[in-house]
Structure formats: C-alpha cells, structure tokens
Design an enzyme around this catalytic site. Structure first.
Site, short mmCIF file in Angstrom:
data_model
loop_
_atom_site.label_atom_id
_atom_site.label_comp_id
_atom_site.label_asym_id
_atom_site.label_seq_id
_atom_site.Cartn_x
_atom_site.Cartn_y
_atom_site.Cartn_z
N TYR A 141 0.83 -1.19 -0.05
CA TYR A 141 -0.06 0.08 -0.06
C TYR A 141 0.93 1.33 -0.01
O TYR A 141 0.50 2.31 -0.20
CB TYR A 141 -0.84 -0.15 1.33
CG TYR A 141 -1.99 -1.17 1.24
CD1 TYR A 141 -2.19 -1.94 0.11
CD2 TYR A 141 -2.86 -1.14 2.03
CE1 TYR A 141 -2.97 -3.17 0.30
CE2 TYR A 141 -3.85 -2.21 2.33
CZ TYR A 141 -3.95 -3.09 1.15
OH TYR A 141 -4.98 -4.08 1.32
N LYS A 189 4.11 -15.23 2.87
CA LYS A 189 4.20 -16.11 1.81
C LYS A 189 5.35 -16.41 1.32
O LYS A 189 6.14 -15.94 0.41
CB LYS A 189 3.37 -15.18 0.70
CG LYS A 189 2.97 -16.04 -0.71
CD LYS A 189 1.96 -17.12 -0.70
CE LYS A 189 1.87 -17.94 -1.91
NZ LYS A 189 1.19 -18.99 -1.86
N ASP A 221 -2.14 -18.34 1.85
CA ASP A 221 -3.47 -19.15 1.39
C ASP A 221 -3.84 -20.01 2.31
O ASP A 221 -5.17 -20.32 2.43
CB ASP A 221 -2.93 -19.60 0.11
CG ASP A 221 -1.55 -20.07 -0.18
OD1 ASP A 221 -0.71 -20.14 0.82
OD2 ASP A 221 -1.29 -20.88 -1.18
N ASP A 245 -5.23 -7.07 5.87
CA ASP A 245 -6.53 -6.39 5.38
C ASP A 245 -7.58 -7.32 4.94
O ASP A 245 -8.72 -7.31 5.29
CB ASP A 245 -6.11 -5.35 4.25
CG ASP A 245 -7.20 -4.58 4.01
OD1 ASP A 245 -8.24 -4.64 4.71
OD2 ASP A 245 -7.12 -3.78 2.75
N ASP A 249 -11.18 -9.11 7.03
CA ASP A 249 -12.57 -9.13 6.57
C ASP A 249 -13.14 -10.58 6.62
O ASP A 249 -14.47 -10.93 6.93
CB ASP A 249 -12.50 -8.53 5.01
CG ASP A 249 -12.76 -7.24 5.01
OD1 ASP A 249 -12.30 -6.36 5.88
OD2 ASP A 249 -13.46 -6.73 4.00
#
Ligand code: NAD
Length: 356
Positions: A141, A189, A221, A245, A249
C-alpha cells in the site's frame, strides 16, 4: 478525566455509525463523570467535496490538539476514477502515515448471542477469540515505484519491507501473545515472496526473546482456509499490511458480519480507532448499518489510549445485554429474528445507551 478526541466521520455509512459511537462515548462520560471534548473534522470524499483534498491541512492541524482519533470510513464510488492522490482512500492512508500508526490491532470475537449470524456451524465458531496484528505503514500500500506506464498498458505496485518495520509490529504481537495464551501465528508467503522471507527471518530472530511463546508460520493461502476450517486454533496472528486487510474481513464473517469488527491503530503518539468496514455505499443513507464495530472502537480507545478499564467493560456489558435482549441490526438478523427486533442504526444505538 478530561480528554480531547477528533472524530472524522468520513463517507457513506461512516457518519451514521460515528453518530452512534459519539453518543455512546457521551453516555460513558455522563455515567463515569468524564469530560470528553469532541471536535469533528473532514477526511475522504467528504473532505474532497469541500477542500479538493482527501486529507486537508486543517484536519492535520486538528490532530495537534487531541489525544485520540475516532474515524468512521472513507470511500465513494463517485471518485473511483480520480488520480490516486485525489481518491478518498488516500486520505486515510495519509492520516495513518501522519500519525505514524504502524500497528493495526483487530480483535475477532464470536458473541454467543450471534452464533446464528455466522456463515459457519456453531461447533466451529463457539468461543472463537483471536486478534490480528496487521502491519499498517509499509508493504504494497505504500511501496514505490507504483503507477502506470505512459501507454497505460502496464501497472506496478511495490511490496517493500525493512527489518525495522517488521520488527516493531512483531514485538507488539509477541507482547500480546505472552499476555494471552502464549501462541503466535505469523502469516506470510515465504515460499514465493522475498519480503515474506525477510518477515520470517525477523519473526525467528524475535522469537528468541520470547521463549515461552509458541510460534508457528503459516502461508497466507493456507491461513485463509484455516480461518474458515478451524478458527479456534488461532490466538494472535501477526501479518503484513495487505494479508491482514484481507484475512480480517474474512474473519469478520466468522463472527457474523463485517459490521462487528473494530480496530486500534497504534504508533508512538496519538492512536487512531476505526471500525474495520468501509463506507458501504450499497447501504449508505438508509440508517441500516451495524454500528457495533464503531462502538467497540470507542471501547478500544478508552482502554488503549486512556486506560479506562471499567468504562471499557461498561460498553462490552451494555452490548452483551442489548444482544441478549434480542436486538439486531439487519446484517445480523436471521430467519428466527422477530421482524420487530431488527433495528435501525440509530435505534440500536439508543437501546445500547439505555443499558449504559
Ligand atoms: P465495505 O466494507 O464498505 O462493504 C462490504 C460489504 O459489507 C457491503 O455489502 C456492505 O454493505 C457490508 N457492510 C460493511 N459495513 C457494514 C456495516 N457496518 N453494517 C452492515 N453491513 C456492512 O467494502 P467495499 O464495498 O469493498 O468498499 C466500499 C468503499 O469503502 C470503497 O470505496 C473502499 O475503498 C472503502 N473502504 C474503506 C475502508 C476504511 O475506511 N477503513 C475499508 C474498506 C473499504
């Protein structure tokens, strides 16, 4: 206690949930004899419309005179084709950067009264209680270079991390894990990304200072799948900006709704408190939004910034009583919820304030 708080309602459902959150804050002030001085400011599309900037200088100036910031949400489809610097979301990224809040803490709790609202089976979610430590000021970001090639055919975003940026969030996560059940799961990852290999190196280096905390490393994942498969295995999760992020959710729906989750963003100075959800343009203006994430954000502010334990507990108790009485917002209602128990945002807030 006297405290000055800047409230930035923002866009969409932001003002709707912030109206309830500030009313809850004032109810706490009355019950416990505090003086919370609230000033309002502009951010996001609301700021763009008035000043032409998503994070006006006036808002930055307001941050000098306060002890915490409470924010609703930013984002408006009207501005989605704007240049990056003139998008509402840029206001929030800029504010986080200005405040230096690198640690985004997102608790996930399944309320026993709301088990039916979750998409998962009760046996899977009963007693779920874990917490994300999401890095907030680096990664994809913020990394440079970013943008489009001159012919518009290629785009680039950059994931960049320094060891120092990883170390400061990882240390906070270890501290939290030590005070909770002494389990820390670091999500990365590392099988593909160099940033994740650096991340993992720092976690392994820091683990030596917390020998009583059991550390696991999980690829993102797999983590996305495990949160749905067996959420009870988690206690403290630490991860980089974008992974946190997305996973939080997902975890919100384990609890029953995106409208339930709150967050605290901490740095070295003033902290920022906000619900996890966005501006929800699909329901904005209808007084239908769930204000619980915003209300719990107030509780986090009272706890982390002001150290007010009884006041924090009073909000949690009132929320629990409201839910036990069967009151729900539309997102939490199930086929078994009596229609007259499905409340507007503002009426739900009034019920909860009665319990305070
Ligand atoms: P969103 O979080 O706004 O909404 C996703 C879905 O969840 C929608 O169906 C919405 O109705 C529902 N929802 C969200 N909050 C709710 C609540 N309190 N009560 C009931 N239902 C709720 O995400 P989105 O639709 O992907 O994005 C909309 C805008 O919000 C975009 O402009 C995005 O950039 C912005 N956004 C802002 C933040 C933030 O301010 N922190 C976070 C995420 C997205």
């Amino acid at each position: 206690m006297n405290k000055r708080i800047l409230v930035l309602p923002g866009d969409g459902i932001g003002p709707e949930v912030m109206t309830v959150a500030t009313a809850v804050l004032q109810a706490i002030a009355v019950r416990f004899g505090h003086n919370f001085i609230v000033t309002q400011g502009l951010i996001g599309a609301a700021a763009l419309a008035v000043t032409g900037e998503p994070l006006p200088k006036q808002t930055i100036a307001q941050c000098q005179q306060i002890e915490a910031v409470l924010l609703g949400a930013v984002g408006d489809p009207h501005y989605e084709h704007n240049a990056v610097s003139l998008r509402p979301e840029q206001g929030l990224l800029g504010l986080r950067q200005h405040l230096g809040v690198y640690a985004n803490i997102r608790p996930v709790q399944v309320w026993p009264q709301l088990q039916a609202a979750s998409s998962l089976k009760t046996a899977v979610i009963e007693g779920v209680n874990f917490i994300f430590f999401r890095e907030l000021l680096a990664g994809l970001y913020f990394g440079k270079p970013r943008g489009r090639s001159s012919d518009g055919e290629t785009a680039v975003d950059t994931m960049r991390y320094s060891k120092a940026e990883v170390r400061r969030i990882v240390r906070l996560a270890f501290q939290a894990a030590q005070q909770r059940s002494k389990k820390l799961c670091s999500v990365d990852k590392a099988n593909v990304l160099e940033c994740s290999r650096l991340w993992r190196e720092v976690v392994i280096e820091q683990a030596k200072q917390w020998p009583d905390v059991a550390v696991t490393h999980m690829y993102v994942d797999n983590a996305a799948m495990q949160i749905i498969r067996q959420p009870k295995q988690f206690d403290v999760i630490v991860t980089e900006n974008m992974f946190g992020d997305i996973l939080s959710d997902e975890a919100a729906q384990v609890a029953g709704s995106l409208g339930l989750l709150a967050s605290a963003s901490l740095g070295d100075r003033i902290a920022l408190y906000e619900p996890v959800h966005g501006s929800a343009p699909d329901i904005a203006g209808h007084n239908r939004a769930n204000p619980i994430g915003a209300i719990v954000s107030v509780a986090l502010m009272l706890e982390y910034s002001f150290g007010l334990k009884a006041e924090t507990a009073a909000i949690h108790t009132a929320l629990s009583q409201t839910l036990t009485a069967g009151w729900r917002t539309a997102d939490l209602a199930t086929a078994l919820t009596p229609p007259d128990h499905v409340l507007d945002t503002s009426v739900f807030g009034q019920k909860l304030i009665q319990y305070i």
